[in-house]
Design an enzyme around this catalytic site. Structure first.
Site, PDB file in Angstrom:
ATOM      1  N   ARG A 108       0.821  -1.149   0.088  1.00  0.00           N
ATOM      2  CA  ARG A 108       0.072  -0.214  -0.036  1.00  0.00           C
ATOM      3  C   ARG A 108       1.089   1.218   0.018  1.00  0.00           C
ATOM      4  O   ARG A 108       1.962   1.043   0.851  1.00  0.00           O
ATOM      5  CB  ARG A 108      -0.835  -0.174   1.292  1.00  0.00           C
ATOM      6  N   HIS A 109       0.434   2.429  -0.734  1.00  0.00           N
ATOM      7  CA  HIS A 109       1.300   3.575  -0.646  1.00  0.00           C
ATOM      8  C   HIS A 109       1.583   3.883   0.803  1.00  0.00           C
ATOM      9  O   HIS A 109       0.641   3.890   1.708  1.00  0.00           O
ATOM     10  CB  HIS A 109       0.609   4.717  -1.488  1.00  0.00           C
ATOM     11  N   ASN A 112      -4.266  10.872   3.912  1.00  0.00           N
ATOM     12  CA  ASN A 112      -4.378   9.692   5.151  1.00  0.00           C
ATOM     13  C   ASN A 112      -4.245  10.563   6.661  1.00  0.00           C
ATOM     14  O   ASN A 112      -4.906  10.011   7.419  1.00  0.00           O
ATOM     15  CB  ASN A 112      -3.085   8.864   4.891  1.00  0.00           C
ATOM     16  N   ARG A 140       0.246   9.345  -5.518  1.00  0.00           N
ATOM     17  CA  ARG A 140       0.850   8.717  -4.312  1.00  0.00           C
ATOM     18  C   ARG A 140       1.422   7.317  -4.740  1.00  0.00           C
ATOM     19  O   ARG A 140       2.503   6.986  -4.001  1.00  0.00           O
ATOM     20  CB  ARG A 140      -0.337   8.647  -3.062  1.00  0.00           C
ATOM     21  N   GLU A 174      -7.940   3.767  -6.464  1.00  0.00           N
ATOM     22  CA  GLU A 174      -8.664   3.561  -5.268  1.00  0.00           C
ATOM     23  C   GLU A 174     -10.315   3.561  -5.529  1.00  0.00           C
ATOM     24  O   GLU A 174     -10.683   4.333  -6.600  1.00  0.00           O
ATOM     25  CB  GLU A 174      -8.311   4.482  -4.254  1.00  0.00           C
ATOM     26  N   HIS A 187      -3.588   0.441  -3.108  1.00  0.00           N
ATOM     27  CA  HIS A 187      -4.561   1.268  -2.110  1.00  0.00           C
ATOM     28  C   HIS A 187      -5.458   0.244  -1.219  1.00  0.00           C
ATOM     29  O   HIS A 187      -5.335  -0.824  -1.546  1.00  0.00           O
ATOM     30  CB  HIS A 187      -5.476   2.106  -2.673  1.00  0.00           C
TER      31      HIS A 187
HETATM   32  O1  G3H Z   1     -10.281   5.659   0.391  1.00  0.00           O
HETATM   33  C1  G3H Z   1     -10.871   4.402   0.587  1.00  0.00           C
HETATM   34  C2  G3H Z   1     -10.259   3.447   1.661  1.00  0.00           C
HETATM   35  O2  G3H Z   1      -8.761   3.156   1.307  1.00  0.00           O
HETATM   36  C3  G3H Z   1     -11.018   2.285   1.461  1.00  0.00           C
HETATM   37  O3  G3H Z   1     -11.436   1.954   2.845  1.00  0.00           O
HETATM   38  O4  G3H Z   1     -13.465   0.591   2.345  1.00  0.00           O
HETATM   39  O5  G3H Z   1     -12.372   0.576   4.706  1.00  0.00           O
HETATM   40  O6  G3H Z   1     -13.529   2.443   3.739  1.00  0.00           O
HETATM   41  P1  G3H Z   1     -12.749   1.363   3.318  1.00  0.00           P
END
Ligand code: G3H
Length: 238
Positions: free
Chosen positions: A48-49, A55, A96, A121, A190
């Site tokens: 993952r980046h 973040n 990223r 993502e 991502h």
């Molecule tokens: O920006 C998106 C997230 O990395 C996805 O994570 O599906 O747990 O909200 P999530």
């Protein structure tokens, strides 16, 4: 082919058997069948980046760059991988992941970066750029609906895990096709993307996929051949 006593017709791109006719008691036929339907992955490092500006604020989506900490951590990760020859690094088309790949590339000889839209993502639609806290307070119905069924929930004007399936699969197939005979492949993705990539290789119940642990300070090492399947979560000291 139809006149043959025995044959297996298979799709080498999809690792699928299209037709199977085996009438005689052939030696090793099960082994041959397993061989043709197994994608060969010598060593896939799925990362993952490192930390991006979004973040830090716990914001979704966007195209933020890495923070100074993210850059520093990417350098440490690059050093960690110097004992492995990485001819190809696959990324999404977001800054990223490319930024991190470029840092790793500096520590490698003859390393090419290939960026695919397929690994971008999850698109959070109308809540892109918002933090999880903001969603909870300003759009609680989205937060609630997603919690009910995270895999099948599709963000308004965006995506859900379920609707990412086909593009992620397309991305993985492109990676496998381009990486034939290469010992080490790296994908920098991502959180949601890496969950989907992992679930392509290892069976997970759909409801568990959106909760697969994808840390920033770790990576998955995947190795698949007809004899074994290895999925290992390894940690960096960042
Ligand atoms: O920006 C998106 C997230 O990395 C996805 O994570 O599906 O747990 O909200 P999530």
């Amino acid at each position: 082919m139809e006149n043959e006593q025995n044959f297996i017709k298979f799709d080498t791109f999809d690792y699928k058997i299209l037709n199977y006719k085996v009438n005689n008691d052939l030696p090793f036929i099960e082994r041959i069948r397993d061989f043709v339907v197994t994608p060969f992955i010598n060593n896939l490092y799925l990362l993952r980046h490192t930390q991006s500006f979004f973040n830090v604020e716990d914001r979704l989506g966007g195209d933020a760059e890495l923070t100074p900490k993210g850059i520093q951590d990417a350098r440490k990760i690059a050093q960690y991988f110097t004992n492995k020859k990485l001819p190809l690094i696959f990324t999404s088309t977001l800054k990223r992941t490319i930024q991190m790949a470029k840092i790793i590339q500096q520590y490698q000889n003859n390393c090419r970066i290939i960026s695919f839209d397929e690994f971008t993502e999850i698109n959070a639609g109308i809540v892109e750029g918002m933090s999880y806290e903001e969603i909870r307070t300003k759009m609680p119905e989205i937060d609630q609906a997603r919690k009910q069924n995270k895999y099948y929930y599709i963000y308004p004007h965006g995506e859900g895990y379920v609707s990412m399936e086909s593009r992620i699969e397309r991305g993985i197939k492109k990676v496998i096709y381009l990486s034939k005979h290469i010992d080490n492949i790296m994908i920098i993705g991502h959180r949601a993307v890496n969950r989907m990539i992992l679930s392509y290789f290892v069976y997970k119940r759909q409801e568990d996929i959106p909760y697969i642990y994808v840390p920033i300070d770790g990576y998955y090492h995947i190795k698949i051949n007809q004899n074994k399947k290895l999925f290992e979560l390894k940690r960096f000291k960042l």
